[in-house]
Design a protein around this motif. Structure first.
Motif, mmCIF file in Angstrom:
data_model
loop_
_atom_site.group_PDB
_atom_site.id
_atom_site.type_symbol
_atom_site.label_atom_id
_atom_site.label_comp_id
_atom_site.label_asym_id
_atom_site.label_seq_id
_atom_site.Cartn_x
_atom_site.Cartn_y
_atom_site.Cartn_z
ATOM 1 N N ASP A 1 26.885 16.325 -10.252
ATOM 2 C CA ASP A 1 26.949 16.008 -11.681
ATOM 3 C C ASP A 1 26.255 14.687 -11.995
ATOM 4 O OD1 ASP A 1 28.752 18.242 -12.478
ATOM 5 O OD2 ASP A 1 30.147 17.204 -11.127
ATOM 6 N N PHE A 2 26.095 13.857 -10.963
ATOM 7 C CA PHE A 2 25.472 12.543 -11.135
ATOM 8 C C PHE A 2 24.669 12.247 -9.876
ATOM 9 C CE2 PHE A 2 25.528 7.974 -10.251
ATOM 10 C CZ PHE A 2 25.048 7.446 -11.442
ATOM 11 N N ILE A 3 23.376 11.940 -10.050
ATOM 12 C CA ILE A 3 22.510 11.608 -8.922
ATOM 13 C C ILE A 3 21.937 10.218 -9.144
ATOM 14 C CG2 ILE A 3 20.469 12.228 -7.583
ATOM 15 C CD1 ILE A 3 20.877 15.127 -8.481
ATOM 16 N N ALA A 4 22.234 9.311 -8.213
ATOM 17 C CA ALA A 4 21.693 7.954 -8.256
ATOM 18 C C ALA A 4 20.673 7.811 -7.135
ATOM 19 C CB ALA A 4 22.805 6.927 -8.087
ATOM 20 N N PHE A 5 19.532 7.198 -7.455
ATOM 21 C CA PHE A 5 18.451 7.092 -6.488
ATOM 22 C C PHE A 5 17.608 5.859 -6.801
ATOM 23 C CE2 PHE A 5 17.076 9.588 -10.052
ATOM 24 C CZ PHE A 5 15.755 9.222 -10.286
ATOM 25 N N GLY A 6 16.678 5.570 -5.913
ATOM 26 C CA GLY A 6 15.767 4.441 -6.083
ATOM 27 C C GLY A 6 14.354 4.870 -5.765
ATOM 28 N N HIS A 7 13.670 4.055 -4.906
ATOM 29 C CA HIS A 7 12.362 4.395 -4.338
ATOM 30 C C HIS A 7 11.225 4.166 -5.324
ATOM 31 C CE1 HIS A 7 9.670 6.093 -1.429
ATOM 32 N NE2 HIS A 7 9.433 7.208 -2.120
ATOM 33 N N ASN A 8 11.249 4.850 -6.456
ATOM 34 C CA ASN A 8 10.302 4.570 -7.532
ATOM 35 C C ASN A 8 10.904 3.425 -8.343
ATOM 36 O OD1 ASN A 8 8.517 4.551 -9.612
ATOM 37 N ND2 ASN A 8 8.797 6.674 -10.227
ATOM 38 N N HIS A 9 10.238 2.294 -8.391
ATOM 39 C CA HIS A 9 10.877 1.045 -8.801
ATOM 40 C C HIS A 9 11.075 0.893 -10.297
ATOM 41 C CE1 HIS A 9 8.988 -0.520 -4.808
ATOM 42 N NE2 HIS A 9 10.139 0.068 -4.596
ATOM 43 N N THR A 10 10.883 1.946 -11.047
ATOM 44 C CA THR A 10 11.074 1.881 -12.493
ATOM 45 C C THR A 10 12.358 2.602 -12.891
ATOM 46 O OG1 THR A 10 9.769 3.892 -12.824
ATOM 47 C CG2 THR A 10 8.593 1.793 -12.901
ATOM 48 N N VAL A 11 12.876 2.225 -14.050
ATOM 49 C CA VAL A 11 14.144 2.796 -14.502
ATOM 50 C C VAL A 11 13.976 4.273 -14.855
ATOM 51 C CG1 VAL A 11 13.754 2.066 -16.896
ATOM 52 C CG2 VAL A 11 16.080 2.492 -16.091
ATOM 53 N N HIS A 12 14.957 5.069 -14.466
ATOM 54 C CA HIS A 12 15.101 6.462 -14.891
ATOM 55 C C HIS A 12 16.540 6.608 -15.389
ATOM 56 C CE1 HIS A 12 12.061 6.463 -11.736
ATOM 57 N NE2 HIS A 12 11.779 7.745 -11.879
ATOM 58 N N LEU A 13 16.717 7.157 -16.565
ATOM 59 C CA LEU A 13 18.058 7.480 -17.046
ATOM 60 C C LEU A 13 17.977 8.727 -17.906
ATOM 61 C CD1 LEU A 13 21.044 7.078 -17.407
ATOM 62 C CD2 LEU A 13 20.590 5.385 -19.190
ATOM 63 N N PHE A 14 18.459 9.812 -17.354
ATOM 64 C CA PHE A 14 18.493 11.089 -18.058
ATOM 65 C C PHE A 14 19.946 11.561 -18.049
ATOM 66 C CE2 PHE A 14 14.294 10.624 -16.151
ATOM 67 C CZ PHE A 14 13.500 10.681 -17.288
ATOM 68 N N ASP A 15 20.627 11.305 -19.167
ATOM 69 C CA ASP A 15 22.060 11.588 -19.245
ATOM 70 C C ASP A 15 22.395 12.574 -20.349
ATOM 71 O OD1 ASP A 15 21.515 9.958 -21.391
ATOM 72 O OD2 ASP A 15 23.098 8.508 -20.993
ATOM 73 N N ASP A 16 21.377 13.295 -20.818
ATOM 74 C CA ASP A 16 21.596 14.233 -21.909
ATOM 75 C C ASP A 16 21.492 15.670 -21.416
ATOM 76 O OD1 ASP A 16 22.235 14.748 -24.509
ATOM 77 O OD2 ASP A 16 20.174 14.684 -25.253
ATOM 78 N N LYS A 17 21.922 15.882 -20.171
ATOM 79 C CA LYS A 17 21.898 17.215 -19.587
ATOM 80 C C LYS A 17 23.062 17.340 -18.625
ATOM 81 C CE LYS A 17 18.352 15.823 -16.206
ATOM 82 N NZ LYS A 17 18.772 16.414 -14.934
ATOM 83 N N SER A 18 23.186 18.482 -17.983
ATOM 84 C CA SER A 18 24.385 18.731 -17.182
ATOM 85 C C SER A 18 24.489 17.789 -15.981
ATOM 86 C CB SER A 18 24.413 20.191 -16.708
ATOM 87 O OG SER A 18 23.260 20.489 -15.936
ATOM 88 N N THR A 19 23.355 17.416 -15.400
ATOM 89 C CA THR A 19 23.343 16.457 -14.298
ATOM 90 C C THR A 19 22.698 15.162 -14.765
ATOM 91 O OG1 THR A 19 23.217 18.169 -12.593
ATOM 92 C CG2 THR A 19 22.496 15.968 -11.971
ATOM 93 N N ILE A 20 23.388 14.055 -14.587
ATOM 94 C CA ILE A 20 22.841 12.748 -14.942
ATOM 95 C C ILE A 20 21.999 12.244 -13.774
ATOM 96 C CG2 ILE A 20 23.404 10.344 -15.473
ATOM 97 C CD1 ILE A 20 26.019 11.371 -16.730
ATOM 98 N N ASP A 21 20.754 11.854 -14.046
ATOM 99 C CA ASP A 21 19.876 11.248 -13.052
ATOM 100 C C ASP A 21 19.664 9.786 -13.418
ATOM 101 O OD1 ASP A 21 19.288 13.778 -11.712
ATOM 102 O OD2 ASP A 21 18.103 14.265 -13.487
ATOM 103 N N PHE A 22 19.876 8.890 -12.431
ATOM 104 C CA PHE A 22 19.807 7.464 -12.749
ATOM 105 C C PHE A 22 19.182 6.671 -11.611
ATOM 106 C CE2 PHE A 22 22.222 3.257 -13.026
ATOM 107 C CZ PHE A 22 21.355 2.717 -13.961
ATOM 108 N N ASN A 23 18.139 5.945 -11.953
ATOM 109 C CA ASN A 23 17.534 4.937 -11.081
ATOM 110 C C ASN A 23 17.499 3.641 -11.887
ATOM 111 O OD1 ASN A 23 15.819 3.214 -9.679
ATOM 112 N ND2 ASN A 23 14.180 4.711 -9.406
ATOM 113 N N PRO A 24 18.252 2.610 -11.485
ATOM 114 C CA PRO A 24 18.284 1.372 -12.272
ATOM 115 C C PRO A 24 17.026 0.537 -12.155
ATOM 116 C CG PRO A 24 19.592 1.114 -10.289
ATOM 117 C CD PRO A 24 19.171 2.565 -10.323
ATOM 118 N N GLY A 25 16.131 0.879 -11.218
ATOM 119 C CA GLY A 25 14.970 0.050 -10.932
ATOM 120 C C GLY A 25 15.249 -0.858 -9.745
ATOM 121 N N ALA A 26 14.199 -1.444 -9.210
ATOM 122 C CA ALA A 26 14.309 -2.242 -7.993
ATOM 123 C C ALA A 26 14.954 -3.592 -8.266
ATOM 124 C CB ALA A 26 12.936 -2.449 -7.371
#
Length: 243
Positions: free
Chosen positions: A163-188
């Motif tokens: 339901d929630f996936i947190a990741f990094g690697h790509n050093h820019t922010v990703h936040l997609f929380d308007d779907k069934s699974t939230i994807d989040f990368n806060p950035g480096a």
């Protein structure tokens, strides 16, 4: 429940210290999930490892730079996709790495899975397809970086049940929380943000998952000077692409 997410410290102790001080000042963060790439690119390797391994509230996974550097320590094949860019730099990092950390770095998992309030949480450095979760780093297990769009994230992690996936690697922010699974990368934490360090705070209240990205100012001048003072290999590439 409230927890913090940090990723991609990349050997920048000053940025890490600023983030940890901010987290500690809040007094309501129960756990810190560290999503890897703690060493490499930056030059403050042992200070970063001292800080993260000294904490009882931090769970840590491996990133591709961590594993590539440990391939040099372990005398196992080095990944071809990093050889042209980072081989000499990683050799320098390996030569300065305190051997007391060898075992702990070798034992880092590639993912952490949690279930909180019936919500499935996945913490991973970046997508590794399920059939490559045990592939050594020279087998290039991490998927190629894709543009940070909602559709790309859905496809990238299509084999993951969370339901929630947190990741990094790509050093820019990703936040997609308007779907069934939230994807989040806060950035480096340590790169690409100038004189700011970044991290995430996640609050789970019942079935609701709320995500916040935090930017913390810090003085990065000493960190930048260190490249010349320590004669760090790969400085031109690092400054051009990551700082």
């Amino acid at each position: 429940m409230k927890f913090a997410i940090i990723t991609d410290v990349h050997g920048n102790f000053d940025a890490l210290e600023a983030v940890l001080d901010d987290i500690d000042s809040r007094n309501d963060i129960e756990t810190i999930y560290n999503l890897g790439d703690n060493i490499g690119v930056g030059h403050e390797t042992n200070k970063v490892l001292d800080a993260i391994f000294d904490r009882d509230d931090m769970e840590i996974i491996a990133g591709n730079h961590d594993e590539a550097i440990m391939s040099l320590v372990n005398d196992t094949p080095y990944p071809e996709d990093l050889k042209d860019k980072f081989y000499e730099h990683h050799q320098w990092i390996e030569s300065h790495l305190d051997e007391d950390y060898y075992d702990r770095l070798n034992q880092l998992p590639r993912k952490i899975e949690k279930s909180i309030n019936q919500r499935k949480l996945l913490f991973i450095h970046y997508e590794i397809s399920n059939d490559k979760l045990n592939t050594p780093i020279d087998g290039i297990p991490f998927s190629p970086i894709v543009e940070p769009t909602e559709n790309n994230m859905t496809q990238l992690f299509s084999d993951k049940d969370a339901d929630f996936i947190a990741f990094g690697h790509n050093h820019t922010v990703h936040l997609f929380d308007d779907k069934s699974t939230i994807d989040f990368n806060p950035g480096a934490v340590g790169l690409n943000n100038g004189s700011y360090a970044v991290y995430g705070i996640v609050t789970i209240n019942g079935n609701e998952i709320d995500v916040e990205r935090v930017k913390v100012p810090y003085d990065n001048e000493e960190f930048l000077r260190g490249y010349d003072e320590k004669q760090v290999p790969g400085k031109d590439l690092i400054f051009d692409k990551f700082l």
